[in-house]
Design a protein around this motif. Structure first.
Motif, PDB file in Angstrom:
ATOM      1  N   TYR A  46       0.823  -1.211   0.000  1.00 25.63           N
ATOM      2  CA  TYR A  46       0.000   0.000   0.000  1.00 25.63           C
ATOM      3  C   TYR A  46       0.860   1.265   0.000  1.00 25.63           C
ATOM      4  O   TYR A  46       0.468   2.275  -0.591  1.00 25.63           O
ATOM      5  CB  TYR A  46      -0.992  -0.014   1.164  1.00 25.63           C
ATOM      6  N   ALA A  47       2.015   1.212   0.630  1.00 26.55           N
ATOM      7  CA  ALA A  47       2.923   2.365   0.594  1.00 26.55           C
ATOM      8  C   ALA A  47       3.391   2.619  -0.837  1.00 26.55           C
ATOM      9  O   ALA A  47       3.401   3.765  -1.297  1.00 26.55           O
ATOM     10  CB  ALA A  47       4.109   2.137   1.521  1.00 26.55           C
ATOM     11  N   ILE A  48       3.763   1.567  -1.540  1.00 28.13           N
ATOM     12  CA  ILE A  48       4.204   1.727  -2.927  1.00 28.13           C
ATOM     13  C   ILE A  48       3.068   2.274  -3.780  1.00 28.13           C
ATOM     14  O   ILE A  48       3.260   3.214  -4.563  1.00 28.13           O
ATOM     15  CB  ILE A  48       4.749   0.399  -3.491  1.00 28.13           C
ATOM     16  N   PHE A  49       1.877   1.711  -3.617  1.00 27.74           N
ATOM     17  CA  PHE A  49       0.721   2.203  -4.368  1.00 27.74           C
ATOM     18  C   PHE A  49       0.536   3.705  -4.135  1.00 27.74           C
ATOM     19  O   PHE A  49       0.398   4.480  -5.084  1.00 27.74           O
ATOM     20  CB  PHE A  49      -0.535   1.433  -3.961  1.00 27.74           C
ATOM     21  N   ALA A  50       0.545   4.122  -2.883  1.00 27.96           N
ATOM     22  CA  ALA A  50       0.328   5.538  -2.549  1.00 27.96           C
ATOM     23  C   ALA A  50       1.467   6.430  -3.043  1.00 27.96           C
ATOM     24  O   ALA A  50       1.230   7.569  -3.456  1.00 27.96           O
ATOM     25  CB  ALA A  50       0.147   5.699  -1.040  1.00 27.96           C
ATOM     26  N   ASN A  51       2.688   5.921  -3.017  1.00 25.97           N
ATOM     27  CA  ASN A  51       3.832   6.721  -3.467  1.00 25.97           C
ATOM     28  C   ASN A  51       3.863   6.878  -4.981  1.00 25.97           C
ATOM     29  O   ASN A  51       4.329   7.904  -5.487  1.00 25.97           O
ATOM     30  CB  ASN A  51       5.144   6.083  -3.002  1.00 25.97           C
ATOM     31  N   VAL A  52       3.398   5.884  -5.711  1.00 23.90           N
ATOM     32  CA  VAL A  52       3.507   5.877  -7.168  1.00 23.90           C
ATOM     33  C   VAL A  52       2.320   6.539  -7.860  1.00 23.90           C
ATOM     34  O   VAL A  52       2.473   7.150  -8.919  1.00 23.90           O
ATOM     35  CB  VAL A  52       3.701   4.426  -7.679  1.00 23.90           C
ATOM     36  N   ILE A  53       1.140   6.457  -7.257  1.00 24.83           N
ATOM     37  CA  ILE A  53      -0.053   6.988  -7.929  1.00 24.83           C
ATOM     38  C   ILE A  53       0.081   8.487  -8.168  1.00 24.83           C
ATOM     39  O   ILE A  53       0.645   9.207  -7.341  1.00 24.83           O
ATOM     40  CB  ILE A  53      -1.344   6.633  -7.146  1.00 24.83           C
ATOM     41  N   GLU A  54      -0.404   8.926  -9.313  1.00 25.87           N
ATOM     42  CA  GLU A  54      -0.327  10.347  -9.685  1.00 25.87           C
ATOM     43  C   GLU A  54      -1.722  10.883  -9.977  1.00 25.87           C
ATOM     44  O   GLU A  54      -2.558  10.175 -10.533  1.00 25.87           O
ATOM     45  CB  GLU A  54       0.548  10.533 -10.925  1.00 25.87           C
ATOM     46  N   LEU A  55      -1.926  12.145  -9.616  1.00 26.79           N
ATOM     47  CA  LEU A  55      -3.199  12.827  -9.844  1.00 26.79           C
ATOM     48  C   LEU A  55      -2.945  14.082 -10.672  1.00 26.79           C
ATOM     49  O   LEU A  55      -1.889  14.709 -10.541  1.00 26.79           O
ATOM     50  CB  LEU A  55      -3.836  13.237  -8.517  1.00 26.79           C
ATOM     51  N   ASP A  56      -3.920  14.458 -11.492  1.00 29.20           N
ATOM     52  CA  ASP A  56      -3.787  15.736 -12.193  1.00 29.20           C
ATOM     53  C   ASP A  56      -4.231  16.861 -11.256  1.00 29.20           C
ATOM     54  O   ASP A  56      -4.560  16.619 -10.089  1.00 29.20           O
ATOM     55  CB  ASP A  56      -4.549  15.724 -13.521  1.00 29.20           C
ATOM     56  N   GLU A  68      -0.776   0.053  -9.349  1.00 31.74           N
ATOM     57  CA  GLU A  68      -1.106  -1.311  -8.913  1.00 31.74           C
ATOM     58  C   GLU A  68       0.019  -2.280  -9.267  1.00 31.74           C
ATOM     59  O   GLU A  68       0.413  -3.110  -8.450  1.00 31.74           O
ATOM     60  CB  GLU A  68      -2.398  -1.794  -9.590  1.00 31.74           C
ATOM     61  N   LYS A  69       0.521  -2.184 -10.493  1.00 32.92           N
ATOM     62  CA  LYS A  69       1.577  -3.097 -10.952  1.00 32.92           C
ATOM     63  C   LYS A  69       2.849  -2.921 -10.134  1.00 32.92           C
ATOM     64  O   LYS A  69       3.466  -3.906  -9.705  1.00 32.92           O
ATOM     65  CB  LYS A  69       1.858  -2.845 -12.435  1.00 32.92           C
ATOM     66  N   ARG A  70       3.250  -1.692  -9.897  1.00 32.86           N
ATOM     67  CA  ARG A  70       4.463  -1.453  -9.098  1.00 32.86           C
ATOM     68  C   ARG A  70       4.271  -2.001  -7.689  1.00 32.86           C
ATOM     69  O   ARG A  70       5.170  -2.623  -7.126  1.00 32.86           O
ATOM     70  CB  ARG A  70       4.810   0.036  -9.054  1.00 32.86           C
ATOM     71  N   ALA A  71       3.095  -1.781  -7.130  1.00 30.95           N
ATOM     72  CA  ALA A  71       2.812  -2.242  -5.763  1.00 30.95           C
ATOM     73  C   ALA A  71       2.785  -3.762  -5.691  1.00 30.95           C
ATOM     74  O   ALA A  71       3.394  -4.362  -4.795  1.00 30.95           O
ATOM     75  CB  ALA A  71       1.486  -1.654  -5.284  1.00 30.95           C
ATOM     76  N   VAL A  85      11.773  -7.546  -9.906  1.00 33.45           N
ATOM     77  CA  VAL A  85      11.036  -6.325 -10.216  1.00 33.45           C
ATOM     78  C   VAL A  85      11.840  -5.533 -11.239  1.00 33.45           C
ATOM     79  O   VAL A  85      13.031  -5.275 -11.048  1.00 33.45           O
ATOM     80  CB  VAL A  85      10.803  -5.488  -8.935  1.00 33.45           C
ATOM     81  N   ASP A  86      11.165  -5.157 -12.329  1.00 33.73           N
ATOM     82  CA  ASP A  86      11.837  -4.422 -13.404  1.00 33.73           C
ATOM     83  C   ASP A  86      10.966  -3.250 -13.847  1.00 33.73           C
ATOM     84  O   ASP A  86       9.822  -3.472 -14.255  1.00 33.73           O
ATOM     85  CB  ASP A  86      12.097  -5.362 -14.582  1.00 33.73           C
ATOM     86  N   PRO A  87      11.477  -2.033 -13.755  1.00 34.22           N
ATOM     87  CA  PRO A  87      12.799  -1.679 -13.241  1.00 34.22           C
ATOM     88  C   PRO A  87      12.826  -1.785 -11.714  1.00 34.22           C
ATOM     89  O   PRO A  87      11.769  -1.757 -11.070  1.00 34.22           O
ATOM     90  CB  PRO A  87      12.976  -0.226 -13.685  1.00 34.22           C
ATOM     91  N   PRO A  88      14.018  -1.909 -11.153  1.00 33.89           N
ATOM     92  CA  PRO A  88      14.120  -1.974  -9.690  1.00 33.89           C
ATOM     93  C   PRO A  88      13.498  -0.721  -9.060  1.00 33.89           C
ATOM     94  O   PRO A  88      13.447   0.341  -9.679  1.00 33.89           O
ATOM     95  CB  PRO A  88      15.631  -2.010  -9.434  1.00 33.89           C
ATOM     96  N   TYR A  89      13.034  -0.875  -7.835  1.00 38.69           N
ATOM     97  CA  TYR A  89      12.406   0.252  -7.145  1.00 38.69           C
ATOM     98  C   TYR A  89      13.410   1.354  -6.858  1.00 38.69           C
ATOM     99  O   TYR A  89      14.560   1.094  -6.513  1.00 38.69           O
ATOM    100  CB  TYR A  89      11.779  -0.193  -5.815  1.00 38.69           C
ATOM    101  N   GLU A  90      12.932   2.566  -6.972  1.00 38.43           N
ATOM    102  CA  GLU A  90      13.698   3.723  -6.518  1.00 38.43           C
ATOM    103  C   GLU A  90      13.314   3.969  -5.063  1.00 38.43           C
ATOM    104  O   GLU A  90      12.232   3.563  -4.618  1.00 38.43           O
ATOM    105  CB  GLU A  90      13.387   4.934  -7.390  1.00 38.43           C
TER     106      GLU A  90
END
Length: 106
Positions: A46-56, A68-71, A85-90
Motif C-alpha cells: 500500500y505504501a508503494i501504491f500511494a507513493n507511485v499513484i499520480e493525480l492531475d 497497482e503493478k508497481r505495488a 522487479v523491473d525496473p528496480p524500485y527507486e
C-alpha cells in the motif's frame, strides 16, 4: 482538503482486489495468507501504491494500473524470490512515510 473521488475509487478498488485474493497482477500467487501473518509485506504494497499513484490538478488519477503493478510486483517478488522487479524500485517508491498522530488535530 479532501482526497478526490477519483483517488478514493482507485484506492477502494485496489483494496478490494487485494483483500479478496483476486488481484489480477498476482494471479497464481498465494498472498492472502500474508494478511495477519506478515502485515509489513501488505503495508509495503500500500505504501508503494500511494507513493507511485499520480493525480492531475483536478484530482483525477492518471496511472492507477501502473501504481497497482508497481505495488503488486513487490508482493510477487516477496512470495516468489525468482521474480525480479523491473525496473528496480527507486527509494521514493518504497519509502514508508511518517504515520499520523495518535489524536486528530481538529
Amino acid at each position: 482538503m479532501k482526497l478526490s473521488n477519483s483517488f478514493s475509487g482507485a484506492l477502494r478498488t485496489f483494496a478490494y482486489f487485494m483483500a479478496s485474493g483476486s488481484q489480477y497482477t498476482l494471479k497464481g500467487i498465494d498472498y492472502i495468507s500474508l494478511y495477519g501473518n506478515e502485515p509489513s509485506a501488505i503495508e509495503q504494497v500500500y505504501a508503494i501504491f500511494a507513493n507511485v499513484i499520480e493525480l492531475d490538478n483536478n484530482g483525477k488519477v492518471l496511472n492507477a494500473k501502473y501504481a497497482e503493478k508497481r505495488a503488486t510486483d513487490y508482493l510477487r517478488a516477496y512470495c516468489d524470490p525468482s521474480f525480479k522487479v523491473d525496473p528496480p524500485y527507486e527509494d521514493w517508491e518504497i519509502a514508508l512515510h511518517e504515520p499520523p498522530p495518535l489524536k486528530d488535530q481538529v
